[in-house]
Design a protein around this motif. Structure first.
Motif, PDB file in Angstrom:
ATOM      1  N   VAL A  89      29.184  -6.765  25.420  1.00 40.42           N
ATOM      2  CA  VAL A  89      28.976  -6.435  26.824  1.00 40.42           C
ATOM      3  C   VAL A  89      29.172  -4.935  27.010  1.00 40.42           C
ATOM      4  CG1 VAL A  89      29.653  -6.893  29.207  1.00 40.42           C
ATOM      5  CG2 VAL A  89      29.835  -8.717  27.487  1.00 40.42           C
ATOM      6  N   TYR A  90      28.137  -4.262  27.501  1.00 42.18           N
ATOM      7  CA  TYR A  90      28.155  -2.813  27.678  1.00 42.18           C
ATOM      8  C   TYR A  90      28.846  -2.419  28.985  1.00 42.18           C
ATOM      9  CZ  TYR A  90      24.726  -2.752  23.899  1.00 42.18           C
ATOM     10  OH  TYR A  90      24.088  -2.903  22.683  1.00 42.18           O
ATOM     11  N   GLU A  91      29.134  -1.121  29.110  1.00 44.70           N
ATOM     12  CA  GLU A  91      29.819  -0.617  30.311  1.00 44.70           C
ATOM     13  C   GLU A  91      29.024  -0.874  31.583  1.00 44.70           C
ATOM     14  OE1 GLU A  91      30.897   2.662  27.169  1.00 44.70           O
ATOM     15  OE2 GLU A  91      29.231   1.298  27.551  1.00 44.70           O
ATOM     16  N   ASP A  92      27.712  -0.845  31.486  1.00 48.04           N
ATOM     17  CA  ASP A  92      26.876  -1.020  32.679  1.00 48.04           C
ATOM     18  C   ASP A  92      26.539  -2.483  32.962  1.00 48.04           C
ATOM     19  OD1 ASP A  92      25.082  -1.574  30.669  1.00 48.04           O
ATOM     20  OD2 ASP A  92      23.679   0.038  31.152  1.00 48.04           O
ATOM     21  N   GLY A  93      27.088  -3.394  32.175  1.00 47.85           N
ATOM     22  CA  GLY A  93      26.883  -4.817  32.404  1.00 47.85           C
ATOM     23  C   GLY A  93      25.804  -5.460  31.561  1.00 47.85           C
ATOM     24  N   ARG A  94      25.067  -4.664  30.779  1.00 49.60           N
ATOM     25  CA  ARG A  94      24.080  -5.262  29.877  1.00 49.60           C
ATOM     26  C   ARG A  94      24.790  -6.095  28.805  1.00 49.60           C
ATOM     27  NH1 ARG A  94      21.861  -1.552  26.758  1.00 49.60           N
ATOM     28  NH2 ARG A  94      23.335   0.056  27.428  1.00 49.60           N
ATOM     29  N   ILE A 115      33.764  -6.341  24.180  1.00 47.00           N
ATOM     30  CA  ILE A 115      33.558  -5.586  25.404  1.00 47.00           C
ATOM     31  C   ILE A 115      33.668  -4.105  25.062  1.00 47.00           C
ATOM     32  CG2 ILE A 115      34.403  -5.237  27.756  1.00 47.00           C
ATOM     33  CD1 ILE A 115      35.793  -8.065  27.356  1.00 47.00           C
ATOM     34  N   VAL A 116      32.633  -3.350  25.355  1.00 48.04           N
ATOM     35  CA  VAL A 116      32.617  -1.934  24.977  1.00 48.04           C
ATOM     36  C   VAL A 116      33.725  -1.186  25.716  1.00 48.04           C
ATOM     37  CG1 VAL A 116      31.301   0.207  25.027  1.00 48.04           C
ATOM     38  CG2 VAL A 116      30.158  -1.946  24.443  1.00 48.04           C
ATOM     39  N   ASN A 117      34.658  -0.658  24.947  1.00 46.90           N
ATOM     40  CA  ASN A 117      35.779   0.125  25.470  1.00 46.90           C
ATOM     41  C   ASN A 117      36.468   0.758  24.269  1.00 46.90           C
ATOM     42  OD1 ASN A 117      38.777   0.519  26.314  1.00 46.90           O
ATOM     43  ND2 ASN A 117      37.785   0.080  28.268  1.00 46.90           N
ATOM     44  N   TYR A 167      38.195  -0.581  32.652  1.00 40.56           N
ATOM     45  CA  TYR A 167      36.924  -1.276  32.441  1.00 40.56           C
ATOM     46  C   TYR A 167      36.080  -1.134  33.715  1.00 40.56           C
ATOM     47  CZ  TYR A 167      38.951  -3.527  28.304  1.00 40.56           C
ATOM     48  OH  TYR A 167      39.519  -3.780  27.078  1.00 40.56           O
ATOM     49  N   PRO A 168      34.824  -0.674  33.619  1.00 40.72           N
ATOM     50  CA  PRO A 168      33.989  -0.525  34.807  1.00 40.72           C
ATOM     51  C   PRO A 168      33.746  -1.858  35.509  1.00 40.72           C
ATOM     52  CG  PRO A 168      33.027   0.618  32.926  1.00 40.72           C
ATOM     53  CD  PRO A 168      34.136  -0.218  32.395  1.00 40.72           C
ATOM     54  N   GLY A 169      33.581  -1.789  36.826  1.00 45.35           N
ATOM     55  CA  GLY A 169      33.375  -2.996  37.610  1.00 45.35           C
ATOM     56  C   GLY A 169      32.158  -3.792  37.180  1.00 45.35           C
ATOM     57  N   ALA A 170      31.048  -3.104  36.915  1.00 43.75           N
ATOM     58  CA  ALA A 170      29.825  -3.800  36.511  1.00 43.75           C
ATOM     59  C   ALA A 170      30.022  -4.547  35.198  1.00 43.75           C
ATOM     60  CB  ALA A 170      28.676  -2.798  36.380  1.00 43.75           C
ATOM     61  N   PRO A 206      42.090  -7.240  24.273  1.00 39.31           N
ATOM     62  CA  PRO A 206      41.435  -6.144  25.002  1.00 39.31           C
ATOM     63  C   PRO A 206      42.394  -5.228  25.765  1.00 39.31           C
ATOM     64  CG  PRO A 206      41.218  -8.152  26.257  1.00 39.31           C
ATOM     65  CD  PRO A 206      41.887  -8.526  24.958  1.00 39.31           C
ATOM     66  N   GLY A 207      43.693  -5.374  25.567  1.00 39.07           N
ATOM     67  CA  GLY A 207      44.646  -4.409  26.089  1.00 39.07           C
ATOM     68  C   GLY A 207      45.198  -4.749  27.459  1.00 39.07           C
ATOM     69  N   GLU A 208      46.285  -4.031  27.808  1.00 44.03           N
ATOM     70  CA  GLU A 208      46.989  -4.312  29.056  1.00 44.03           C
ATOM     71  C   GLU A 208      46.233  -3.882  30.304  1.00 44.03           C
ATOM     72  OE1 GLU A 208      49.017  -0.820  26.886  1.00 44.03           O
ATOM     73  OE2 GLU A 208      48.091  -2.749  26.384  1.00 44.03           O
ATOM     74  N   LYS A 209      45.175  -3.081  30.132  1.00 42.97           N
ATOM     75  CA  LYS A 209      44.364  -2.708  31.292  1.00 42.97           C
ATOM     76  C   LYS A 209      43.240  -3.706  31.583  1.00 42.97           C
ATOM     77  CE  LYS A 209      45.003   2.238  31.940  1.00 42.97           C
ATOM     78  NZ  LYS A 209      44.283   3.517  32.149  1.00 42.97           N
ATOM     79  N   PHE A 210      43.074  -4.680  30.735  1.00 43.50           N
ATOM     80  CA  PHE A 210      42.027  -5.656  30.983  1.00 43.50           C
ATOM     81  C   PHE A 210      42.426  -6.530  32.172  1.00 43.50           C
ATOM     82  CE2 PHE A 210      39.634  -9.593  30.249  1.00 43.50           C
ATOM     83  CZ  PHE A 210      38.362  -9.070  30.172  1.00 43.50           C
TER      84      PHE A 210
END
Length: 254
Positions: free
Chosen positions: A61-66, A100-102, A112-115, A152-156
């Motif tokens: 899953v890319y940052e832009d939601g693709r 998830i791209v990060n 993580y971006p909203g999209a 995916p980390g504590e910010k997920f």
């Protein structure tokens, strides 16, 4: 002619050669979420499609939601590695892996971006519905491999996913509270916490000794369920959060 994906959400097929046969008779009952932990999406995609890497996942899953599907869900992708949950060690055979791209911890743990999160939620809802995956079996890579992984980390935003119907989550205890126990301690209270962690699914020995293995399990638990303080030390909020989660499990799981 375009190749169809397994998912009902918008995605394209970008095939990876890195997969094999699932173990016979093992149900797909687990969903594992990862971050790529690389500088760019292109680097991550290249690695997961490189036979020499021996790494892959079902989805990216890319940052832009693709979303790309790299491995058919019927096949065993190579995403979990050496791992364990509820005593099961071939997690790849019973799971779907979503990368998830990060850039992750090495890249400063950006949000993580909203999209992207909306796309992850849609994909996970679809996967869980089709495979009847229970909320308590939507896991972090760090849950199943606490000695190796932090993604995916504590910010997920696990809370946001749970609000949308993905995964099991409770309001964590307050970040305050005094220390109850930490590495090097021993006794019945340590054994009780180890028993609760093991009951939820973590690979921790119930020995009464607060050893390194216990520190890693507590750290993984905090990273997923009580991210305000991730230190491997058991305080009252950690115990309260763990107890609240266990109370939500059906008796069949406990």
């Amino acid at each position: 002619m375009s190749v169809r994906t397994d998912t009902g959400v918008a995605a394209r097929v970008h095939p990876s050669p890195n997969h094999g046969a699932r173990a016979a008779g093992v149900p797909i009952d687990t969903l594992v979420l990862h971050y790529t932990g690389m500088k760019s999406a292109e680097d991550a995609l290249r690695r997961m499609c490189d036979p020499a890497s021996e790494v892959s996942a079902h989805y990216l899953v890319y940052e832009d939601g693709r979303i790309d599907q790299l491995v058919p869900e019927s096949r065993r992708a190579w995403h979990a590695g050496k791992s364990c949950w509820k005593g099961e060690r071939d997690i790849n055979s019973r799971s779907i892996g979503v990368e998830i791209v990060n850039p992750g911890h090495d890249g400063g743990c950006p949000d993580y971006p909203g999209a992207q999160i909306e796309a992850v939620i849609g994909l996970c809802l679809d996967i869980c519905a089709r495979h009847a995956i229970s909320p308590w079996r939507v896991l972090a890579h760090s849950d199943i491999a606490p000695d190796r992984k932090a993604d995916p980390g504590e910010k997920f935003p696990w809370d946001r996913l749970a609000q949308a119907g993905v995964g099991l989550h409770v309001t964590p205890g307050d970040a305050g509270g005094g220390i109850l126990m930490q590495e090097g301690e021993a006794g019945q209270p340590v054994e009780a916490v180890q028993s609760m962690l093991a009951l939820y699914g973590y690979d921790v020995g119930v020995t009464g000794q607060f050893d390194r293995r216990t520190v890693l399990a507590v750290t993984a638990f905090q990273r997923h369920f009580r991210p305000a303080r991730v230190d491997g030390i058991v305080d009252q909020p950690t115990v309260e959060t763990l107890y609240a989660l266990l109370s939500k499990l059906p008796s069949l799981e406990t």
